[in-house]
Motif scaffolding. Structure first.
Motif, short mmCIF file in Angstrom:
data_model
loop_
_atom_site.label_atom_id
_atom_site.label_comp_id
_atom_site.label_asym_id
_atom_site.label_seq_id
_atom_site.Cartn_x
_atom_site.Cartn_y
_atom_site.Cartn_z
N SER A 206 -0.91 -67.96 -3.66
CA SER A 206 -2.05 -67.57 -4.48
C SER A 206 -2.33 -66.08 -4.30
O SER A 206 -1.99 -65.48 -3.28
CB SER A 206 -3.30 -68.36 -4.09
N SER A 208 -5.71 -63.36 -5.05
CA SER A 208 -7.09 -63.23 -5.50
C SER A 208 -7.47 -61.76 -5.66
O SER A 208 -6.94 -60.89 -4.99
CB SER A 208 -8.05 -63.90 -4.51
N GLU A 266 -6.42 -67.98 -1.23
CA GLU A 266 -6.94 -68.93 -2.18
C GLU A 266 -8.38 -68.57 -2.56
O GLU A 266 -9.03 -67.77 -1.88
CB GLU A 266 -6.89 -70.34 -1.59
N LYS A 267 -8.87 -69.17 -3.62
CA LYS A 267 -10.19 -68.80 -4.14
C LYS A 267 -11.30 -69.00 -3.12
O LYS A 267 -12.18 -68.14 -2.96
CB LYS A 267 -10.51 -69.59 -5.40
N ALA A 270 -11.29 -66.23 -0.70
CA ALA A 270 -11.71 -64.99 -1.38
C ALA A 270 -13.22 -64.97 -1.58
O ALA A 270 -13.86 -63.92 -1.40
CB ALA A 270 -10.98 -64.86 -2.71
N THR A 303 -8.76 -65.72 -9.24
CA THR A 303 -7.57 -66.14 -8.48
C THR A 303 -6.50 -66.66 -9.42
O THR A 303 -6.81 -67.37 -10.39
CB THR A 303 -7.92 -67.25 -7.47
N THR A 305 -2.97 -68.95 -9.14
CA THR A 305 -2.38 -69.89 -8.20
C THR A 305 -0.87 -69.94 -8.37
O THR A 305 -0.32 -69.40 -9.33
CB THR A 305 -2.98 -71.29 -8.42
#
Length: 360
Positions: A206, A208, A266-267, A270, A303, A305
């Motif tokens: 991922s 972000s 990953e979100k 973040a 983000t 992925t």
């Protein structure tokens, strides 16, 4: 016969001394050639450290380069910074330890402290063009005129190599670094985001972005003046740079807007980072020549992925636009908050949601 042997024994130390010194000078020449072939400040200092150990058995404790806003310190990884920090504060007339930037050492809260006897610490100044520096060494034996000669030859060569490297870095920075904040400029951000997306695609991870804007910044300029506003921008940028990872990227995107790249993030992570930065900015009192100032910031996060297809730059633009859209949504929702983007790119399809319109 005894007289001849006696003469031979008298000459032998001088002979072997001469051989040893010839060998040491060959080593010195090799190290000087090597350090002039290095292409970074840290690599040049590393080579100097190896040379001191190899020829004189001296330990380079620290190499300190003076900058406009503090000092850059190369520290022997076996040393602990507090052994030298008080000396550096005094020698360079620093008011706060935050003005000390360590080039090659990361410190942790639970790191075991090591104390060193500073009585035998030697220091030498280096002055060559743009390179203003000082080195600190711990000799394992008494110094001599010969060792002083070796040190001065090595210092002169190191200073010339560093000055050349620093000139190159200054030219590079002029093209890539925002002069006010020390962050990357927008042009360099565009280069960095392309690299980050390519790496994420290759590693199947991922990626972000976070974008933030200082709330009511026009009011800061109107109330306290543009010089105070510049101080706010510099202090906020420095705070963010201090609280992100070494492989993260922060850039000034324009005016009071900043954008950050978070590789392999990953979100949720973040969002957590963005909120920590938001809280840190809110808690910081910025001292200016006019008055102490407190500000807040609004953050947007986006983000992408794994399994996305980034065949052209439009995919990257989607990511930036999503972070920007979320930042403005944070402003619409009262400012001083973090809003998540829902952008997800899978294969050749894209889905964008939660966009917002409006002018703040």
């Amino acid at each position: 016969m005894k007289v001849e042997l006696k003469k031979i024994f008298q000459v032998m130390p001088l002979f072997f001394n001469a051989l040893a010194r010839e060998a040491e000078h060959k080593k010195l020449t090799r190290h000087i050639i090597n350090l002039n072939q290095q292409n970074s400040t840290q690599a040049i200092i590393n080579e100097m450290s190896v040379c001191l150990k190899d020829i004189l058995n001296y330990r380079l404790f620290a190499f300190v380069i003076q900058r406009e806003n503090g000092i850059d310190v190369w520290l022997d990884p076996r040393m602990y910074r507090k052994s030298l920090e008080a000396v550096l504060m005094e020698d360079f007339q620093l008011h706060t330890p935050s003005a000390i930037h360590y080039m090659n050492h990361t410190f942790h809260v639970d790191e075991q402290e090591q104390e060193f006897n500073m009585e035998n610490l030697l220091s030498y100044y280096v002055n060559e063009g743009v390179c203003q520096a000082k080195i600190y060494m711990l000799p394992n034996k008494d110094t001599s005129s010969y060792s002083e000669d070796i040190i001065h030859m090595l210092l002169q060569s190191t200073a010339i190599a560093l000055a050349k490297q620093m000139n190159i870095e200054q030219l590079t920075n002029a093209a890539t670094i925002d002069p006010l904040t020390g962050c990357y400029n927008r042009r360099e951000f565009e280069s960095q985001i392309k690299k980050a997306v390519a790496t994420a695609k290759r590693q199947n991870t991922s990626l972000s972005l976070f974008m933030f804007d200082i709330d009511h910044f026009k009011k800061v300029n109107d109330t306290y003046g543009h010089q105070a506003g510049d101080t706010v921008l510099k202090e906020v940028a420095a705070l963010v740079q201090k609280n992100i990872r070494s492989n993260d990227v922060i850039a000034r995107y324009g005016g009071e807007e900043f954008i950050g790249i978070l590789p392999a993030t990953e979100k949720r992570k973040a969002m957590e980072l963005a909120d920590r930065l938001r809280q840190a900015i809110e808690a910081k009192t910025i001292n200016t020549d006019v008055s102490p100032i407190n500000v807040t910031a609004s953050f947007g996060v986006a983000t992408i992925t794994p399994y996305y297809d980034t065949t052209d730059f439009s995919d990257i633009l989607d990511l930036i636009e999503e972070a920007d859209s979320m930042m403005y949504k944070a402003k619409l929702n009262g400012r001083n908050t973090v809003m998540p983007g829902l952008l997800q790119v899978c294969g050749s399809s894209r889905e964008k949601t939660a966009t917002a319109t409006g002018t703040i």
